[in-house]
Motif scaffolding. Structure first.
Motif, PDB file in Angstrom:
ATOM      1  N   LEU A 102      47.565  69.031  21.715  1.00  0.00           N
ATOM      2  CA  LEU A 102      48.962  68.919  22.152  1.00  0.00           C
ATOM      3  C   LEU A 102      49.266  67.510  22.646  1.00  0.00           C
ATOM      4  O   LEU A 102      50.307  66.942  22.317  1.00  0.00           O
ATOM      5  CB  LEU A 102      49.266  69.921  23.268  1.00  0.00           C
ATOM      6  N   LYS A 103      48.357  66.957  23.423  1.00  0.00           N
ATOM      7  CA  LYS A 103      48.553  65.604  23.949  1.00  0.00           C
ATOM      8  C   LYS A 103      48.692  64.607  22.805  1.00  0.00           C
ATOM      9  O   LYS A 103      49.606  63.780  22.795  1.00  0.00           O
ATOM     10  CB  LYS A 103      47.380  65.222  24.852  1.00  0.00           C
ATOM     11  N   ASP A 104      47.817  64.692  21.811  1.00  0.00           N
ATOM     12  CA  ASP A 104      47.892  63.796  20.655  1.00  0.00           C
ATOM     13  C   ASP A 104      49.193  64.015  19.877  1.00  0.00           C
ATOM     14  O   ASP A 104      49.827  63.063  19.426  1.00  0.00           O
ATOM     15  CB  ASP A 104      46.704  64.008  19.717  1.00  0.00           C
ATOM     16  N   TYR A 105      49.579  65.257  19.732  1.00  0.00           N
ATOM     17  CA  TYR A 105      50.795  65.606  18.991  1.00  0.00           C
ATOM     18  C   TYR A 105      52.039  65.039  19.669  1.00  0.00           C
ATOM     19  O   TYR A 105      52.887  64.432  19.033  1.00  0.00           O
ATOM     20  CB  TYR A 105      50.879  67.126  18.887  1.00  0.00           C
ATOM     21  N   PHE A 106      52.125  65.195  20.981  1.00  0.00           N
ATOM     22  CA  PHE A 106      53.286  64.690  21.719  1.00  0.00           C
ATOM     23  C   PHE A 106      53.289  63.160  21.794  1.00  0.00           C
ATOM     24  O   PHE A 106      54.347  62.559  21.930  1.00  0.00           O
ATOM     25  CB  PHE A 106      53.333  65.274  23.131  1.00  0.00           C
TER      26      PHE A 106
END
Length: 149
Positions: free
Chosen positions: A37-41
């Protein structure tokens, strides 16, 4: 008894092969997958207003709405929370499921049960999900996952 999870669809130009659950699962990020999620955001082209959301629902280990089922934009705020509010006020709810011509319906059957239905508005009236569920337990599980989201 209920297991409700939220997944975000990864932005991609590839269309998933819906005949293979393993292949389609790779196209989604679960809320518990924090590093993904962190990478995606953090991706520079990320736009939160266009995230396709999948809400999966299992009851007594039976899949009612799977990862390969219908998805939508802003399902929690505009679909599920709206349906819960309508249902609590009128003991009946009908709301759009995302932006597609699909409807979520909740109908009280008695003091303890409700009829859950996700259906196309098209003439064929394709049923995506249908079940008779314990009212209080289902609504509590939905609210818990909405808060988690």
């Amino acid at each position: 008894m209920f297991e409700i999870k939220t997944f975000l669809e990864k932005h991609s130009y590839e269309r998933p092969n819906l005949n293979s659950l393993e292949y389609t699962r790779a196209h989604y990020i679960g809320l518990e997958e924090l590093s993904k999620l962190k990478d995606y955001f953090a991706y520079r082209k990320f736009t939160p207003e266009y995230i396709q959301v999948h809400v999966t629902i299992q009851y007594k280990n039976k899949v009612l709405v799977g990862i390969d089922a219908v998805n939508g934009l802003d399902l929690w705020e505009q679909t599920y929370l709206d349906a819960i509010e309508q249902y609590v006020e009128m003991r009946n709810a009908e709301t759009m499921y995302g932006i597609d011509p699909v409807i979520l319906k909740l109908t009280a059957l008695d003091n303890n049960l409700l009829h859950f239905l996700i259906i196309d508005e098209w003439k064929t009236k394709h049923i995506h999900a249908e079940a008779v569920l314990p009212e209080k337990e289902f609504l509590e599980a939905l609210i818990t996952e909405a808060e988690h989201f």
